[in-house]
Design a protein around this motif. Structure first.
Motif, PDB file in Angstrom:
ATOM      1  N   GLY A 194       0.804  -1.450  -0.014  1.00 24.74           N
ATOM      2  CA  GLY A 194       0.047   0.042  -0.077  1.00 24.74           C
ATOM      3  C   GLY A 194       0.942   1.198  -0.010  1.00 24.74           C
ATOM      4  N   GLY A 195       2.054   1.167   0.105  1.00 21.72           N
ATOM      5  CA  GLY A 195       3.046   2.300   0.096  1.00 21.72           C
ATOM      6  C   GLY A 195       3.324   2.996  -1.409  1.00 21.72           C
ATOM      7  N   LEU A 196       2.766   2.418  -2.522  1.00 20.51           N
ATOM      8  CA  LEU A 196       2.810   2.859  -3.693  1.00 20.51           C
ATOM      9  C   LEU A 196       1.553   2.709  -4.569  1.00 20.51           C
ATOM     10  N   LYS A 197       1.196   3.331  -5.506  1.00 20.98           N
ATOM     11  CA  LYS A 197       0.142   3.142  -6.228  1.00 20.98           C
ATOM     12  C   LYS A 197       0.496   3.862  -7.811  1.00 20.98           C
ATOM     13  N   ILE A 198      -0.531   3.473  -8.673  1.00 21.74           N
ATOM     14  CA  ILE A 198      -0.305   4.122  -9.910  1.00 21.74           C
ATOM     15  C   ILE A 198      -1.597   4.959 -10.273  1.00 21.74           C
ATOM     16  N   VAL A 199      -1.372   6.077 -10.704  1.00 21.16           N
ATOM     17  CA  VAL A 199      -2.418   6.901 -11.140  1.00 21.16           C
ATOM     18  C   VAL A 199      -2.388   7.401 -12.526  1.00 21.16           C
ATOM     19  N   GLY A 200      -3.567   8.063 -12.860  1.00 21.32           N
ATOM     20  CA  GLY A 200      -3.673   8.269 -14.272  1.00 21.32           C
ATOM     21  C   GLY A 200      -3.728   7.241 -15.196  1.00 21.32           C
ATOM     22  N   GLU A 201      -3.714   7.849 -16.662  1.00 16.34           N
ATOM     23  CA  GLU A 201      -3.718   6.726 -17.565  1.00 16.34           C
ATOM     24  C   GLU A 201      -2.123   6.480 -18.194  1.00 16.34           C
ATOM     25  N   PRO A 202      -2.206   5.474 -18.987  1.00 19.67           N
ATOM     26  CA  PRO A 202      -0.834   5.366 -19.483  1.00 19.67           C
ATOM     27  C   PRO A 202      -0.534   6.441 -20.341  1.00 19.67           C
ATOM     28  N   LEU A 203       0.752   6.680 -20.482  1.00 18.32           N
ATOM     29  CA  LEU A 203       1.472   7.777 -21.111  1.00 18.32           C
ATOM     30  C   LEU A 203       2.016   7.282 -22.513  1.00 18.32           C
ATOM     31  N   GLY A 204       1.677   6.083 -22.948  1.00 16.87           N
ATOM     32  CA  GLY A 204       2.180   5.766 -24.192  1.00 16.87           C
ATOM     33  C   GLY A 204       2.784   4.338 -24.009  1.00 16.87           C
ATOM     34  N   THR A 205       3.286   3.702 -25.219  1.00 19.66           N
ATOM     35  CA  THR A 205       3.862   2.151 -25.069  1.00 19.66           C
ATOM     36  C   THR A 205       5.425   2.471 -25.551  1.00 19.66           C
ATOM     37  N   GLU A 206       5.871   1.365 -24.940  1.00 22.01           N
ATOM     38  CA  GLU A 206       7.523   1.145 -25.261  1.00 22.01           C
ATOM     39  C   GLU A 206       7.640  -0.021 -25.823  1.00 22.01           C
ATOM     40  N   ASP A 207       8.621  -0.357 -26.742  1.00 22.34           N
ATOM     41  CA  ASP A 207       9.087  -1.472 -27.190  1.00 22.34           C
ATOM     42  C   ASP A 207      10.460  -1.599 -26.790  1.00 22.34           C
ATOM     43  N   PHE A 208      10.582  -2.708 -25.912  1.00 26.18           N
ATOM     44  CA  PHE A 208      12.194  -2.784 -25.437  1.00 26.18           C
ATOM     45  C   PHE A 208      12.816  -3.897 -26.361  1.00 26.18           C
ATOM     46  N   GLY A 209      14.114  -3.839 -26.464  1.00 25.73           N
ATOM     47  CA  GLY A 209      15.045  -4.506 -27.494  1.00 25.73           C
ATOM     48  C   GLY A 209      16.629  -4.682 -26.788  1.00 25.73           C
ATOM     49  N   PHE A 210      17.221  -5.747 -26.969  1.00 22.72           N
ATOM     50  CA  PHE A 210      18.462  -5.801 -26.869  1.00 22.72           C
ATOM     51  C   PHE A 210      19.156  -4.907 -28.029  1.00 22.72           C
ATOM     52  N   ILE A 211      20.578  -4.249 -27.237  1.00 25.19           N
ATOM     53  CA  ILE A 211      21.535  -3.541 -28.583  1.00 25.19           C
ATOM     54  C   ILE A 211      22.739  -4.325 -28.517  1.00 25.19           C
ATOM     55  N   PHE A 212      23.165  -3.894 -29.925  1.00 24.71           N
ATOM     56  CA  PHE A 212      24.329  -4.351 -30.399  1.00 24.71           C
ATOM     57  C   PHE A 212      25.321  -3.312 -30.928  1.00 24.71           C
ATOM     58  N   PRO A 213      26.443  -3.350 -31.371  1.00 23.13           N
ATOM     59  CA  PRO A 213      27.241  -2.586 -31.626  1.00 23.13           C
ATOM     60  C   PRO A 213      26.922  -2.625 -33.185  1.00 23.13           C
ATOM     61  N   LYS A 214      26.784  -1.452 -34.109  1.00 22.90           N
ATOM     62  CA  LYS A 214      26.390  -1.328 -35.269  1.00 22.90           C
ATOM     63  C   LYS A 214      26.892  -2.532 -36.353  1.00 22.90           C
ATOM     64  N   GLY A 215      26.260  -3.074 -37.098  1.00 20.23           N
ATOM     65  CA  GLY A 215      26.528  -4.331 -37.820  1.00 20.23           C
ATOM     66  C   GLY A 215      26.851  -5.645 -37.211  1.00 20.23           C
ATOM     67  N   SER A 216      26.487  -5.745 -36.170  1.00 18.06           N
ATOM     68  CA  SER A 216      26.748  -6.851 -35.634  1.00 18.06           C
ATOM     69  C   SER A 216      26.127  -8.145 -36.068  1.00 18.06           C
ATOM     70  N   ASP A 217      27.004  -9.222 -36.143  1.00 13.00           N
ATOM     71  CA  ASP A 217      26.476 -10.213 -36.742  1.00 13.00           C
ATOM     72  C   ASP A 217      25.668 -11.407 -35.750  1.00 13.00           C
ATOM     73  N   LEU A 218      25.315 -10.670 -34.672  1.00 14.00           N
ATOM     74  CA  LEU A 218      24.519 -11.265 -33.758  1.00 14.00           C
ATOM     75  C   LEU A 218      23.059 -11.100 -33.814  1.00 14.00           C
ATOM     76  N   VAL A 219      22.793  -9.791 -34.606  1.00 12.09           N
ATOM     77  CA  VAL A 219      21.345  -9.559 -34.612  1.00 12.09           C
ATOM     78  C   VAL A 219      20.463 -10.530 -35.112  1.00 12.09           C
TER      79      VAL A 219
END
Length: 265
Positions: A209-234
């Motif tokens: 009860g010490g914390l709560k959420i108020v109001g409406e969501p302020l948008g959406t976020e997509d999370f991704g892993f990051i890599f050096p540019k051109g990485s062959d791991l992507v």
């Protein structure tokens, strides 16, 4: 959306069945070592468990499973959020993970994986807060302070969607970690913290009860892993992400970390 704890064992066995077929279709990285950097300050995605002292979380489980299926060894290292994107861009680390929002300006420095999670930004406040109830009323409360990490999506949302567009606004108090912003909120040093729904719901559930959420969501976020540019791991990691979504592994991790796990217990 989530099944109850009583059938978790049955679900686990169902999810294990297709792993082999999916893994057989994935690239084999030959046991190479991949250095993955994180912050360990964004529960329940990644954090240090106070009971065990071990680094745990949704992203650790997901990355370990990706490594298993692609046949690579993970070496985890830590750095601060404000240094992470540049450090990965410079090639100090091969992968970065800490709930990083996929944004066009960041794509100029690093490559992103496909999204592994979508979340909404929510307003986290103290449980007894009555002075404001949404973004508009918080903006009108001239004494109201918001805590944020510089350069993060919550920081820019606070600046441009709640306040006046001035990044130097004195109503924004800066902190090095997300956890520090929440501690400041609990202590009364700030009045609002913006968080994605994954972390926010975890903190509320653990707060008695010490914390709560108020109001409406302020948008959406997509999370991704990051890599050096051109990485062959992507390409390989994207293939593994698709497999983990398709066979239900990510849904299992969602249940484990966002429903069953109780922070602080």
């Amino acid at each position: 959306m989530f099944v109850r704890r009583a059938v978790l064992a049955g679900l686990s066995s169902l999810f294990l069945a297709p792993f082999a077929s999916f893994s057989a279709d994935l690239p084999d990285l030959g046991g190479r070592t991949v250095v993955v950097v994180t912050e360990n300050a964004y529960p329940p995605l990644q954090f240090v468990d106070p009971k065990t002292g071990q680094a745990v979380g949704w992203e650790y489980d997901a990355m370990n499973e990706i490594a298993k299926r692609l046949n690579f060894k993970v070496e985890y290292q830590n750095t601060s959020w404000d240094a992470m994107i540049q450090a990965v861009s410079d090639g100090q680390y091969q992968v970065g993970m800490t709930g990083i929002t996929i944004k066009d300006d960041r794509k100029e420095k690093v490559d992103f994986s496909d999204p592994y999670m979508r979340s909404q930004q929510l307003m986290l406040v103290r449980g007894d807060e009555t002075r404001f109830r949404d973004a508009k009323s918080f903006a009108a409360l001239e004494s109201g302070l918001v805590g944020a990490q510089p350069g993060t999506s919550p920081f820019y949302t606070a600046v441009y969607e709640i306040l006046d567009g001035n990044e130097q606004n004195s109503r924004i108090k800066l902190f090095e970690t997300f956890g520090a912003t929440v501690q400041a909120l609990k202590a009364g040093d700030v009045d609002l913290v913006l968080t994605d729904s994954t972390a926010g719901e975890g903190y509320v559930a653990a707060s008695n009860g010490g914390l709560k959420i108020v109001g409406e969501p302020l948008g959406t976020e997509d999370f991704g892993f990051i890599f050096p540019k051109g990485s062959d791991l992507v390409t390989s990691v994207n293939a593994a992400i698709a497999a983990l979504k398709a066979d239900g592994t990510f849904e299992t991790l969602n249940k484990k970390w966002f429903l069953d796990y109780k922070m602080g217990e």
